[in-house]
Write an enzyme that holds these catalytic residues in place. Sequence first.
Site, PDB file in Angstrom:
ATOM      1  N   ASP A 130      -4.404   6.304  48.867  1.00 52.40           N
ATOM      2  CA  ASP A 130      -5.744   6.097  48.325  1.00 52.40           C
ATOM      3  C   ASP A 130      -6.182   7.449  47.782  1.00 52.40           C
ATOM      4  O   ASP A 130      -6.555   8.342  48.541  1.00 52.40           O
ATOM      5  CB  ASP A 130      -6.669   5.608  49.452  1.00 52.40           C
ATOM      6  CG  ASP A 130      -8.129   5.532  49.018  1.00 52.40           C
ATOM      7  OD1 ASP A 130      -8.415   5.795  47.838  1.00 52.40           O
ATOM      8  OD2 ASP A 130      -8.978   5.214  49.881  1.00 52.40           O
ATOM      9  N   LYS A 152     -11.374  13.196  40.295  1.00 56.44           N
ATOM     10  CA  LYS A 152     -11.058  11.831  39.837  1.00 56.44           C
ATOM     11  C   LYS A 152     -11.990  11.382  38.711  1.00 56.44           C
ATOM     12  O   LYS A 152     -11.612  10.595  37.852  1.00 56.44           O
ATOM     13  CB  LYS A 152     -11.175  10.899  41.039  1.00 56.44           C
ATOM     14  CG  LYS A 152     -10.726   9.483  40.801  1.00 56.44           C
ATOM     15  CD  LYS A 152     -10.668   8.769  42.129  1.00 56.44           C
ATOM     16  CE  LYS A 152     -10.478   7.291  41.999  1.00 56.44           C
ATOM     17  NZ  LYS A 152     -10.399   6.669  43.333  1.00 56.44           N
ATOM     18  N   GLU A 198      -8.235  -0.713  43.866  1.00 60.05           N
ATOM     19  CA  GLU A 198      -8.701  -0.431  45.237  1.00 60.05           C
ATOM     20  C   GLU A 198      -9.220  -1.681  45.968  1.00 60.05           C
ATOM     21  O   GLU A 198      -8.833  -1.923  47.120  1.00 60.05           O
ATOM     22  CB  GLU A 198      -9.774   0.665  45.198  1.00 60.05           C
ATOM     23  CG  GLU A 198      -9.169   2.029  44.900  1.00 60.05           C
ATOM     24  CD  GLU A 198     -10.173   3.039  44.362  1.00 60.05           C
ATOM     25  OE1 GLU A 198     -11.383   2.742  44.353  1.00 60.05           O
ATOM     26  OE2 GLU A 198      -9.737   4.117  43.935  1.00 60.05           O
ATOM     27  N   ASP A 203     -17.309  -2.136  47.016  1.00 58.06           N
ATOM     28  CA  ASP A 203     -16.701  -0.835  47.291  1.00 58.06           C
ATOM     29  C   ASP A 203     -17.543   0.288  46.686  1.00 58.06           C
ATOM     30  O   ASP A 203     -17.541   0.486  45.473  1.00 58.06           O
ATOM     31  CB  ASP A 203     -15.277  -0.835  46.705  1.00 58.06           C
ATOM     32  CG  ASP A 203     -14.566   0.492  46.918  1.00 58.06           C
ATOM     33  OD1 ASP A 203     -15.198   1.470  47.371  1.00 58.06           O
ATOM     34  OD2 ASP A 203     -13.359   0.555  46.615  1.00 58.06           O
TER      35      ASP A 203
END
Length: 632
Positions: free
Chosen positions: A25, A87, A189, A211
Amino acid sequence: MALLQISEPGMSAAPHKHNLAVGIDLGTTNSLVATVRSGMSTVLQDEHGHALLPSVVRYLENNGVEVGHDAQAQQSTDPTNTIVSVKRFMGRGLKDIANRAHIPYRFVENTNKESNGMLQIETRVGNKSPVEISAEILKTLRTRAEKALGGELTGAVITVPAYFDEAQRQATKDAARLAGIHVLRLLNEPTAAAVAYGLDNASEGVYVIYDLGGGTFDISVLRLSKGVFEVLATNGDSALGGDDFDHRIFCWILDQIRLKVPNFSPLSEEDTRLLLTKSRQAKEWLTDNYESQITCKLSNGYFVDITLNVSQFNEFTQNLVSKTLNPTRKAIRDAGLSLDEINGVVLVGGATRMPHIRHAVADFFKQEPLTNLDPDKVVALGAAIQANVLAGNRSDKDLLLLDVTPLSLGLETMGGLVEKIIPRNATLPVARAQEFTTFKDGQTAMSFHVLQGERELVSDCRSLAKFELRGIPPMAAGAARIRVTFQIDADGLLSVSAKEQTSGLESHVVVKPSYGLSDEEIGNMLKSSFLAAENDKQARAVREAQVEAARLLESITFAMDQDADKILSPDEKEAIYSQMEALKEIMKSDDSQAINRATEKLNKSTESFAARRMDASVTKALAGQNLDSLEI
Ligand code: AMP
């Protein structure tokens, strides 16, 4: 909806040999690595017992690199060389990150031609791309895994937000390659979270994965049934997460300071970073406590000492919470579901620990969300389960993972219109083909323009790529058959090919767009498509009418040039020319019906001219031939 059977690479590997595979992850704030050991998915820890690796990379003076906690500890003292939340910059160009007021880095454009204008961050050891920075995080995780598992990794499943576009996915793959990791698959994800939940709880039914991580928000609607995961719809906001809550606290602290010291000098980079860290700590503290004391000394000697309580925090972050509910509504609508059809809501991502997020989700869905798996680990655990399957360690029933495309993909056609080939929310991997033909007689080349978006006009969609097919055998307009195939693989990467059916001539392009879509762009593209649906329909009708009219005018102009003097009387000629002029005039309007009527009128009044031309050409062709020489 029918389920697709996907045969997974590596399924045929010998079952007795255990291949070392991990799930990674690669998070905005923290990253994790997990693996399946003795049938159980487990997160791997470092030598100090930490499971979470802060996604922070610091470049040192001696060319060394620090990753994780050590780097994080220095982020206030060495902010420009300590990169957090990298990211957010993956697959991005400078223009994609317009709002960088609170980002303490110096960005530069990568001038290397290969890099397609991607950004870089200036550090003391030179300019670093987000791919290189992410590769440092991945290398650290790889080392951790190889130490823990006692051997070289066969490969890894790496998770990405469902909303990552091709550029961002490609950047993630590049980072893995740079870190010496073989990517078995990129996995969305929320899908990974569903894998973890579905297998652990043997749940069936429709689930929503909510999420909210450090930097991204994803909402996915999944159907779970007998170990089969089908993603019905996704939505989200790739620039919304826990960091924004930190930033709101940061702004609130500054407001409080300025109330006391009206002409407080601008903050240094170090102070900005320090206050952001303090803000984050305060936010996390407020999850379990009623109030948080924020104290620190700034570089100008000013001492911050402020108390923030839960109700203040809730109030100035309420609209961030609401901001997550719009994409949620859309995803449910796209999945064609009503709220009472949803069996459960899974919370993923550290920021879902905030109580007002949990309350908002419970209020919205009218049910308590599921939280029995650690929201920080669930994605890595699911990715590890998938990696275990892809590495060939599991010989039992295939685990199917179906993801969907976030935006429609299509081709430009005549008149600046977009023909959608793969609709949004199509299940991945997907391949769709459509036949196109030539517009002009003798046309030997065609150019293809690949677009992404929901609107009808090219100008309202995002251009992804252009390519050409040359050497088509000359034929009459409309006779060539060019089959265009759009293919999106399981990682969400698009390739488009065009093949002329009679000659077998082929050309293709793999789409690696130079920029990722900015967070707002995706949202705006979807929003404007809903708002503009009616206008778009009209615009399409007008463009289609104009294309038809142009086609007719072109063929009549050609025929008139060739034969008008031979076949038509001056009056007839004049009548046709004046109708052609009338049509040209009407074509400029946006009245599709009027254009269609004028086209039809011209078509009708040239029928007899066309018939006489045909007779004349047949007579000419037959002249001097006897019946025996004709093949009838
Ligand atoms: P992730 O990207 O999933 O690692 O999520 C990281 C985000 O979760 C960061 O913004 C953290 O500050 C936030 N977070 C972690 N723990 C808590 C907590 N106890 N309360 C509120 N937010 C938290």
